[in-house]
Design an enzyme around this catalytic site. Structure first.
Site, PDB file in Angstrom:
ATOM      1  N   GLU A 113      10.614   2.685  -9.426  1.00  0.00           N
ATOM      2  CA  GLU A 113      10.094   2.986  -8.677  1.00  0.00           C
ATOM      3  C   GLU A 113       9.372   2.470  -7.461  1.00  0.00           C
ATOM      4  O   GLU A 113       8.916   1.538  -7.852  1.00  0.00           O
ATOM      5  CB  GLU A 113       8.637   3.029  -9.905  1.00  0.00           C
TER       6      GLU A 113
ATOM      7  N   CYS B 251       2.391   2.973  -2.523  1.00  0.00           N
ATOM      8  CA  CYS B 251       2.687   3.968  -1.848  1.00  0.00           C
ATOM      9  C   CYS B 251       3.266   5.054  -1.840  1.00  0.00           C
ATOM     10  O   CYS B 251       4.257   6.252  -1.237  1.00  0.00           O
ATOM     11  CB  CYS B 251       3.724   3.855  -3.282  1.00  0.00           C
TER      12      CYS B 251
HETATM   13  P1  NAD Z   1       7.808  -6.858  -3.729  1.00  0.00           P
HETATM   14  O1  NAD Z   1       9.682  -5.586  -4.166  1.00  0.00           O
HETATM   15  O2  NAD Z   1       8.365  -7.110  -2.650  1.00  0.00           O
HETATM   16  O3  NAD Z   1       7.745  -6.750  -5.374  1.00  0.00           O
HETATM   17  C1  NAD Z   1       7.507  -6.418  -6.621  1.00  0.00           C
HETATM   18  C2  NAD Z   1       7.488  -7.863  -7.645  1.00  0.00           C
HETATM   19  O4  NAD Z   1       8.842  -8.152  -7.149  1.00  0.00           O
HETATM   20  C3  NAD Z   1       6.777  -8.996  -7.709  1.00  0.00           C
HETATM   21  O5  NAD Z   1       6.001  -9.015  -8.927  1.00  0.00           O
HETATM   22  C4  NAD Z   1       7.608 -10.249  -6.955  1.00  0.00           C
HETATM   23  O6  NAD Z   1       7.316 -11.247  -7.302  1.00  0.00           O
HETATM   24  C5  NAD Z   1       8.646  -9.187  -7.860  1.00  0.00           C
HETATM   25  N1  NAD Z   1       9.799  -9.554  -6.988  1.00  0.00           N
HETATM   26  C6  NAD Z   1      10.203 -10.279  -5.453  1.00  0.00           C
HETATM   27  N2  NAD Z   1      11.503 -10.251  -5.307  1.00  0.00           N
HETATM   28  C7  NAD Z   1      11.831 -10.852  -6.689  1.00  0.00           C
HETATM   29  C8  NAD Z   1      13.701 -10.339  -7.399  1.00  0.00           C
HETATM   30  N3  NAD Z   1      14.894 -10.689  -6.424  1.00  0.00           N
HETATM   31  N4  NAD Z   1      13.687  -9.873  -8.822  1.00  0.00           N
HETATM   32  C9  NAD Z   1      13.021  -9.604  -8.636  1.00  0.00           C
HETATM   33  N5  NAD Z   1      11.382  -9.256  -9.027  1.00  0.00           N
HETATM   34  C10 NAD Z   1      11.429 -10.164  -7.790  1.00  0.00           C
HETATM   35  O7  NAD Z   1       7.357  -5.448  -3.798  1.00  0.00           O
HETATM   36  P2  NAD Z   1       5.109  -5.173  -2.946  1.00  0.00           P
HETATM   37  O8  NAD Z   1       5.028  -6.059  -1.297  1.00  0.00           O
HETATM   38  O9  NAD Z   1       4.946  -6.491  -4.178  1.00  0.00           O
HETATM   39  O10 NAD Z   1       4.876  -4.255  -2.988  1.00  0.00           O
HETATM   40  C11 NAD Z   1       4.886  -3.138  -2.186  1.00  0.00           C
HETATM   41  C12 NAD Z   1       5.777  -2.760  -2.514  1.00  0.00           C
HETATM   42  O11 NAD Z   1       6.281  -1.564  -3.393  1.00  0.00           O
HETATM   43  C13 NAD Z   1       5.892  -1.944  -1.445  1.00  0.00           C
HETATM   44  O12 NAD Z   1       7.399  -0.825  -1.214  1.00  0.00           O
HETATM   45  C14 NAD Z   1       5.749   0.007  -2.758  1.00  0.00           C
HETATM   46  O13 NAD Z   1       6.063   1.615  -2.300  1.00  0.00           O
HETATM   47  C15 NAD Z   1       6.146   0.053  -4.304  1.00  0.00           C
HETATM   48  N6  NAD Z   1       5.107   0.281  -4.477  1.00  0.00           N
HETATM   49  C16 NAD Z   1       5.596   1.520  -5.612  1.00  0.00           C
HETATM   50  C17 NAD Z   1       4.893   1.909  -6.577  1.00  0.00           C
HETATM   51  C18 NAD Z   1       5.954   3.585  -7.228  1.00  0.00           C
HETATM   52  O14 NAD Z   1       4.910   3.750  -8.043  1.00  0.00           O
HETATM   53  N7  NAD Z   1       6.984   4.179  -6.562  1.00  0.00           N
HETATM   54  C19 NAD Z   1       3.844   2.093  -6.707  1.00  0.00           C
HETATM   55  C20 NAD Z   1       3.020   0.844  -5.537  1.00  0.00           C
HETATM   56  C21 NAD Z   1       4.163  -0.054  -4.987  1.00  0.00           C
END
Ligand code: NAD
Length: 512
Positions: free
Chosen positions: A268, A302
């Site tokens: 997602e 999102c």
């Molecule tokens: P992010 O991608 O920076 O982080 C998401 C998660 O991934 C966090 O728990 C982070 O610690 C982890 N992470 C970071 N690097 C990683 C790696 N190398 N390997 C594994 N895990 C890792 O996103 P964010 O800043 O926390 O959230 C915002 C983003 O989430 C936006 O892009 C938003 O659109 C998206 N989002 C999508 C949905 C959906 O349903 N499609 C819902 C909510 C948020």
């Protein structure tokens, strides 16, 4: 100065410090401390004050959590749907009992207005839990038939095993719930990594599962960094599936790692939702919808409305009225009852958002906002911002900003509006505004997104799927469709002939 939210926040902060004194990891049914040797401090972004410093999980904690989930899997997956349903009904009841505690913790760690946590995040999570308590009893494989003539076939739907999930910080409780609920309803066990900024409500959620009688090890939480804990969880050989919600950039990295161990994958990812206003739309409704849809959760959503395309006859009025309505939204203390909008999640996120707007000044017009509000410099606040006159291929139109920023562009023909709406790599959500059923219906067919609203933007319901098309990912959260992610099907085939030499053995034994 009298601050009506002060005592509620202080209570929430004291509660967090006492409650998580044993640690901010949840493994095998209890809180414990992370063993990475590093700490993280949860900060209230509305004040900059420290809420809680906790020991981050390391790879050994992931191993322990996965082992707990693996040990719990045989017992949990053997329960009947009715038993899991009962447990999840009790789970929903525990959440309802503890609703105010959850709402305060969510507002404290995210800076989101308490009214949003109380009216949206927490009730939505309780409803989702109750939904899956019901839906699990309908979980079934296809009953099949005698297709070969000599066999009876049927399809079993089975859980996958240990699920490793990773969640973002924007709706920490709901994101944890969307991952955990369908996974455990289907008979899997799970290890979830919340964003390190916002672990509190995922931990409370896991604790509530235990309180409801869900066995130890079925739900585990490891709060650590993405690089260390996230990657170790995705690559773990005992994890059968990765379910990730977050940015498209990190999603690609997660996909690479998951592929190397041939895991089931559900992504997602980011969004850049278009908001398409045709010239016969109810202008007042569209303006209200655009402001609410762009600013929900301070734009850190999102599916938030981020690109308004307005047909030329309504364009000028739309820009003026939207700017005026944005200016009426009240920013302030998330714990004060009259606050509409809180800060962003962190100072870093505020500066990131400000960077997008500042860069846009050279090629576009900031109609309103575009600055840190006066008197709120201590928190990570940013004024609701409307940007006009940007080119379709500019950064502010194409990139996910994840803040209270709406960009507005005019269009002429319906064909052009739909083409522009589809012209980003993302495809998570969209809305179309029109009183003409044929126009609106065309937009729902032709816009490439996982959800298209007509004359509204944002509402979600437990019964309906949420998930992206294109670079917004694949797979579904919520609804019975999520069971497609968290189960695998098996074809079972019974011989009906009871003879040793089957007819098809001719291919091996010839005509002997
Ligand atoms: P992010 O991608 O920076 O982080 C998401 C998660 O991934 C966090 O728990 C982070 O610690 C982890 N992470 C970071 N690097 C990683 C790696 N190398 N390997 C594994 N895990 C890792 O996103 P964010 O800043 O926390 O959230 C915002 C983003 O989430 C936006 O892009 C938003 O659109 C998206 N989002 C999508 C949905 C959906 O349903 N499609 C819902 C909510 C948020």
């Amino acid at each position: 100065m009298h601050n009506p939210g002060h005592s509620t926040r202080t209570q929430a902060q004291e509660h967090a410090q006492q409650h998580f004194a044993p640690g901010a990891q949840y493994i095998a049914g209890g809180l414990c401390k992370g063993t990475s040797g590093h700490t993280h401090t949860v900060v209230d972004p509305s004040t900059g004050e420290d809420v809680l410093t906790y020991s981050l999980a390391g790879t050994a904690d992931v191993d322990a959590a996965v082992a707990a989930a693996r040990d719990a899997f045989p017992g949990w997956s053997a329960t009947t749907p009715g038993e899991r349903s009962d447990a999840m009904h009790r789970f929903a009841a525990v959440l309802a009992d503890r609703a105010e505690e959850f709402a305060r913790a969510e507002s404290l760690q995210c800076g989101k207005p308490l009214k949003l946590s109380r009216e949206f995040d927490v009730p939505g999570t309780i409803d989702n839990t109750a939904f899956f308590a019901g839906a699990v009893r309908q979980l079934q494989g296809q009953s099949a038939g005698e297709y070969s003539g000599d066999h009876t076939s049927y399809v079993r739907r089975e859980p996958i095993g240990v699920v490793g999930s990773i969640a973002p910080w924007n709706y920490p409780l709901q994101m944890a719930a969307w991952k955990i609920l369908p996974a455990i309803a289907a008979g899997n066990t799970i290890v979830l990594k919340p964003a390190e900024l916002t672990p509190l409500t995922s931990l409370l959620f896991a604790e509530a599962a235990t309180q409801a009688g869900i066995p130890d090890g079925v739900v585990n939480i490891v709060a650590g960094t993405g690089r260390e804990v996230g990657e170790h969880l995705v690559a773990h050989p005992d994890v059968a599936m990765t379910s990730f919600t977050g940015s498209t950039a990190v999603g690609k990295r997660v996909a690479e790692l998951a592929t190397s161990t041939v895991k089931r994958l559900h992504l997602e990812l980011g969004g850049k939702a278009p908001f398409l206003v045709f010239d016969d739309a109810d202008l007042e409704a569209a303006v209200q919808g655009a402001v609410a849809g762009a600013l929900i959760n301070t734009g850190q959503d999102c599916t938030a409305a981020t690109r308004a395309y307005v047909q030329r006859p309504l364009y000028r009025e739309f820009v003026q009225q939207t700017a005026a309505l944005m200016e009426s939204v009240r920013l302030g203390d998330p714990f004060a009852p009259d606050t509409d909008l809180g800060p962003l999640i962190s100072y870093a996120q505020r500066d990131r958002v400000a960077g997008f707007v500042d860069r846009a000044r050279s090629y576009a017009r900031v109609v309103t906002g575009g600055e840190i509000p006066k008197g709120l410099e201590h928190g990570a606040y940013y004024r609701p911002t409307l940007v006009a006159d940007a080119a379709q291929d500019s950064e502010i139109v194409q990139s996910e900003i994840f803040g209270p920023v709406l960009v507005v562009l005019p269009f002429d023909s319906d064909d052009e509006g739909i083409r522009l709406a589809n012209d980003t790599p993302y495809g998570l959500a969209a809305s179309a505004w029109s009183r003409d059923v044929y126009r609106a219906n065309r937009a729902t067919r032709e816009i490439k997104a996982g959800c298209v609203w007509v004359n509204d933007h944002i509402p979600i319901i437990s019964e309906m799927p949420h998930g992206g098309h294109k670079a917004s990912g694949f797979g579904k959260d919520m609804s019975v469709y999520s069971f497609e992610e968290y189960t695998q099907i098996k074809h079972v085939m019974f011989d009906n002939t009871a003879v040793a030499r089957k007819d098809w053995h001719r291919t091996i034994f010839g005509d002997r």
